[in-house]
Motif scaffolding. Structure first.
Motif, PDB file in Angstrom:
ATOM      1  N   LEU A   1      40.203  42.108  32.799  1.00 55.93           N
ATOM      2  CA  LEU A   1      40.953  41.318  33.757  1.00 55.93           C
ATOM      3  C   LEU A   1      40.610  41.641  35.213  1.00 55.93           C
ATOM      4  O   LEU A   1      40.555  40.749  36.052  1.00 55.93           O
ATOM      5  N   THR A   2      40.380  42.921  35.506  1.00 51.77           N
ATOM      6  CA  THR A   2      40.211  43.319  36.907  1.00 51.77           C
ATOM      7  C   THR A   2      39.002  42.649  37.540  1.00 51.77           C
ATOM      8  O   THR A   2      39.091  42.031  38.605  1.00 51.77           O
ATOM      9  N   ALA A   3      37.843  42.773  36.878  1.00 53.95           N
ATOM     10  CA  ALA A   3      36.616  42.183  37.428  1.00 53.95           C
ATOM     11  C   ALA A   3      36.696  40.663  37.422  1.00 53.95           C
ATOM     12  O   ALA A   3      36.221  39.997  38.348  1.00 53.95           O
ATOM     13  N   ALA A   4      37.299  40.099  36.374  1.00 50.69           N
ATOM     14  CA  ALA A   4      37.431  38.639  36.307  1.00 50.69           C
ATOM     15  C   ALA A   4      38.312  38.122  37.442  1.00 50.69           C
ATOM     16  O   ALA A   4      38.011  37.107  38.074  1.00 50.69           O
ATOM     17  N   ALA A   5      39.413  38.826  37.696  1.00 48.13           N
ATOM     18  CA  ALA A   5      40.307  38.413  38.773  1.00 48.13           C
ATOM     19  C   ALA A   5      39.596  38.473  40.116  1.00 48.13           C
ATOM     20  O   ALA A   5      39.734  37.569  40.951  1.00 48.13           O
ATOM     21  N   ALA A   6      38.833  39.541  40.343  1.00 46.75           N
ATOM     22  CA  ALA A   6      38.079  39.663  41.601  1.00 46.75           C
ATOM     23  C   ALA A   6      37.073  38.535  41.748  1.00 46.75           C
ATOM     24  O   ALA A   6      36.886  37.988  42.838  1.00 46.75           O
ATOM     25  N   ARG A   7      36.413  38.176  40.645  1.00 45.57           N
ATOM     26  CA  ARG A   7      35.424  37.092  40.690  1.00 45.57           C
ATOM     27  C   ARG A   7      36.066  35.763  41.061  1.00 45.57           C
ATOM     28  O   ARG A   7      35.467  34.947  41.766  1.00 45.57           O
ATOM     29  N   LEU A   8      37.311  35.548  40.615  1.00 43.46           N
ATOM     30  CA  LEU A   8      37.989  34.272  40.867  1.00 43.46           C
ATOM     31  C   LEU A   8      38.861  34.294  42.117  1.00 43.46           C
ATOM     32  O   LEU A   8      39.471  33.284  42.458  1.00 43.46           O
ATOM     33  N   GLY A   9      38.957  35.449  42.769  1.00 44.31           N
ATOM     34  CA  GLY A   9      39.749  35.539  43.986  1.00 44.31           C
ATOM     35  C   GLY A   9      41.238  35.581  43.765  1.00 44.31           C
ATOM     36  O   GLY A   9      42.013  35.112  44.611  1.00 44.31           O
ATOM     37  N   ILE A  10      41.676  36.133  42.619  1.00 41.92           N
ATOM     38  CA  ILE A  10      43.104  36.291  42.346  1.00 41.92           C
ATOM     39  C   ILE A  10      43.369  37.758  42.054  1.00 41.92           C
ATOM     40  O   ILE A  10      42.435  38.553  41.872  1.00 41.92           O
ATOM     41  N   ASN A  11      44.652  38.156  41.992  1.00 47.14           N
ATOM     42  CA  ASN A  11      44.936  39.559  41.710  1.00 47.14           C
ATOM     43  C   ASN A  11      45.111  39.778  40.198  1.00 47.14           C
ATOM     44  O   ASN A  11      45.243  38.831  39.419  1.00 47.14           O
ATOM     45  N   HIS A  12      45.140  41.042  39.815  1.00 43.11           N
ATOM     46  CA  HIS A  12      45.180  41.417  38.406  1.00 43.11           C
ATOM     47  C   HIS A  12      46.441  40.898  37.719  1.00 43.11           C
ATOM     48  O   HIS A  12      46.376  40.370  36.593  1.00 43.11           O
ATOM     49  N   SER A  13      47.569  41.026  38.369  1.00 39.83           N
ATOM     50  CA  SER A  13      48.821  40.610  37.736  1.00 39.83           C
ATOM     51  C   SER A  13      48.851  39.100  37.515  1.00 39.83           C
ATOM     52  O   SER A  13      49.370  38.623  36.489  1.00 39.83           O
ATOM     53  N   THR A  14      48.298  38.340  38.438  1.00 43.21           N
ATOM     54  CA  THR A  14      48.222  36.887  38.261  1.00 43.21           C
ATOM     55  C   THR A  14      47.351  36.540  37.062  1.00 43.21           C
ATOM     56  O   THR A  14      47.696  35.678  36.238  1.00 43.21           O
ATOM     57  N   ALA A  15      46.196  37.212  36.958  1.00 43.80           N
ATOM     58  CA  ALA A  15      45.309  36.967  35.818  1.00 43.80           C
ATOM     59  C   ALA A  15      45.993  37.321  34.508  1.00 43.80           C
ATOM     60  O   ALA A  15      45.848  36.606  33.503  1.00 43.80           O
ATOM     61  N   PHE A  16      46.748  38.423  34.495  1.00 41.37           N
ATOM     62  CA  PHE A  16      47.455  38.852  33.285  1.00 41.37           C
ATOM     63  C   PHE A  16      48.477  37.793  32.858  1.00 41.37           C
ATOM     64  O   PHE A  16      48.548  37.419  31.686  1.00 41.37           O
ATOM     65  N   ARG A  17      49.280  37.311  33.807  1.00 38.22           N
ATOM     66  CA  ARG A  17      50.303  36.315  33.486  1.00 38.22           C
ATOM     67  C   ARG A  17      49.667  35.000  33.034  1.00 38.22           C
ATOM     68  O   ARG A  17      50.134  34.360  32.088  1.00 38.22           O
ATOM     69  N   ARG A  18      48.566  34.592  33.704  1.00 40.54           N
ATOM     70  CA  ARG A  18      47.930  33.336  33.336  1.00 40.54           C
ATOM     71  C   ARG A  18      47.311  33.403  31.942  1.00 40.54           C
ATOM     72  O   ARG A  18      47.385  32.446  31.167  1.00 40.54           O
ATOM     73  N   LEU A  19      46.711  34.543  31.606  1.00 41.53           N
ATOM     74  CA  LEU A  19      46.128  34.671  30.271  1.00 41.53           C
ATOM     75  C   LEU A  19      47.215  34.597  29.210  1.00 41.53           C
ATOM     76  O   LEU A  19      47.044  33.926  28.173  1.00 41.53           O
ATOM     77  N   ALA A  20      48.336  35.260  29.438  1.00 46.60           N
ATOM     78  CA  ALA A  20      49.446  35.200  28.475  1.00 46.60           C
ATOM     79  C   ALA A  20      49.938  33.763  28.316  1.00 46.60           C
ATOM     80  O   ALA A  20      50.221  33.303  27.196  1.00 46.60           O
ATOM     81  N   ALA A  21      50.024  33.022  29.422  1.00 41.45           N
ATOM     82  CA  ALA A  21      50.482  31.632  29.353  1.00 41.45           C
ATOM     83  C   ALA A  21      49.474  30.752  28.621  1.00 41.45           C
ATOM     84  O   ALA A  21      49.858  29.850  27.859  1.00 41.45           O
ATOM     85  N   ILE A  22      48.182  31.011  28.831  1.00 41.11           N
ATOM     86  CA  ILE A  22      47.146  30.222  28.151  1.00 41.11           C
ATOM     87  C   ILE A  22      47.217  30.459  26.650  1.00 41.11           C
ATOM     88  O   ILE A  22      47.150  29.516  25.848  1.00 41.11           O
ATOM     89  N   GLU A  23      47.323  31.723  26.236  1.00 34.67           N
ATOM     90  CA  GLU A  23      47.394  32.040  24.816  1.00 34.67           C
ATOM     91  C   GLU A  23      48.636  31.406  24.185  1.00 34.67           C
ATOM     92  O   GLU A  23      48.584  30.903  23.044  1.00 34.67           O
ATOM     93  N   ALA A  24      49.735  31.409  24.921  1.00 30.76           N
ATOM     94  CA  ALA A  24      50.945  30.767  24.394  1.00 30.76           C
ATOM     95  C   ALA A  24      50.746  29.254  24.282  1.00 30.76           C
ATOM     96  O   ALA A  24      51.203  28.622  23.326  1.00 30.76           O
TER      97      ALA A  24
END
Length: 297
Positions: free
Chosen positions: A20-43
């Motif tokens: 998540l950390t490197a992916a978030a940096a690549r997309l210009g978002i923070n780690h916690s945002t990436a974590f929440r978005r991934l959980a929402a996508i999986e749901a």
């Protein structure tokens, strides 16, 4: 309902970067945002897309399917952008150029200034990088690279040969390579050929500094840290340096300007490649190291 494009981008970035950390940096978002978005996508899709392992995130079968779909969507978007660029009638718009730092500062910048005067409607985005960007994905429109083996899937033009020679400080009276300290790129640069050169012409135990890139070599030699192989284009313009040997043919890489075949007829790409290519060809003696006296006498 299909997930939005940003969801595909996030899943692909996590798979590509393994977490998540490197992916978030690549997309210009923070780690916690990436974590929440991934959980929402999986749901939303009703499936687990990644296994959370100690070594990082590993895509599940469902995750790989989403990554493949994201890749296909990226290619479709890139193909559309290349097609639109090719239909332009005037050399206007944004043009992304990639080149290594040495070529940008010591060769291209004055040429880019002249090009902007000739084509003021073009805005330049210069990506300074030694990495080979993906021209198919429009990471860059035109790449200027030193290589003897450019990618076969790209369209390009060989402009010159990049000359390299052995240099030391101009005020150093002892120029015997066997007794000198050395500065050299590390083994992963140039497939270790720089270190093989030191082993043949000097003493490997006297390599006092290694760099993981060619950037900084001229500054290190000029500072008196050691002698070293340097690109003639950069070193010959520095009065504090002097050649110890003529250019070595084993380090003569071709200088290429490359683009994606779909962009070769783009007005702005064609204008850039014609103008800059001709300007670089005119500087061949400088780039190849044929304009300076060798300090071997």
């Amino acid at each position: 309902m299909a997930p939005p494009w940003d969801d595909f981008r996030l899943v692909k970035a996590i798979a590509n970067h393994g977490g998540l950390t490197a992916a978030a940096a690549r997309l210009g978002i923070n780690h916690s945002t990436a974590f929440r978005r991934l959980a929402a996508i999986e749901a939303s899709v009703g499936a687990r897309l990644f296994e959370r392992l100690r070594a990082g995130y590993a895509a599940t079968q469902a995750g790989m399917a989403m990554v493949e779909a994201a890749g296909a969507m990226e290619e479709t978007a890139a193909r559309f952008a290349r097609d639109v660029a090719g239909r332009a009638s005037e050399p206007t718009g944004l043009l992304r150029i990639t080149a290594p730092s040495g070529l940008v500062t010591d060769l291209l910048m004055p040429i880019l200034a002249d090009f902007r005067t000739r084509c003021p409607g073009i805005r330049l985005d210069v990506v300074v990088s030694d990495d080979a960007l993906n021209l198919s994905r429009r990471d860059a429109d035109v790449a200027v690279r030193a290589s003897n083996d450019p990618p076969q899937n790209l369209f390009g033009r060989r402009l010159s040969t990049v000359g390299w020679a052995l240099y030391g400080r101009a005020d150093d009276t002892d120029r015997d390579p066997r007794r000198a300290d050395w500065v050299a790129p590390s083994e992963q640069v140039g497939d270790g050929r720089f270190l093989r050169f030191v082993a043949e012409h000097g003493d490997p135990d006297r390599i006092v500094m290694q760099l993981n890139t060619v950037a900084g070599l001229c500054e290190a030699v000029e500072a008196g840290i050691g002698i070293g192989l340097l690109p003639c284009l950069s070193a010959d313009r520095r009065p504090g340096l002097r050649r110890l040997r003529p250019p070595d043919p084993h380090f003569a890489d071709g200088l290429w300007m490359l683009t994606h075949p779909d962009l070769r007829h783009s007005v702005r790409v064609r204008a850039f490649m014609d103008f800059v290519g001709d300007a670089v060809v005119a500087l061949r003696p400088v780039i190849e190291g044929r304009t300076a006296n060798d300090g071997t006498g």
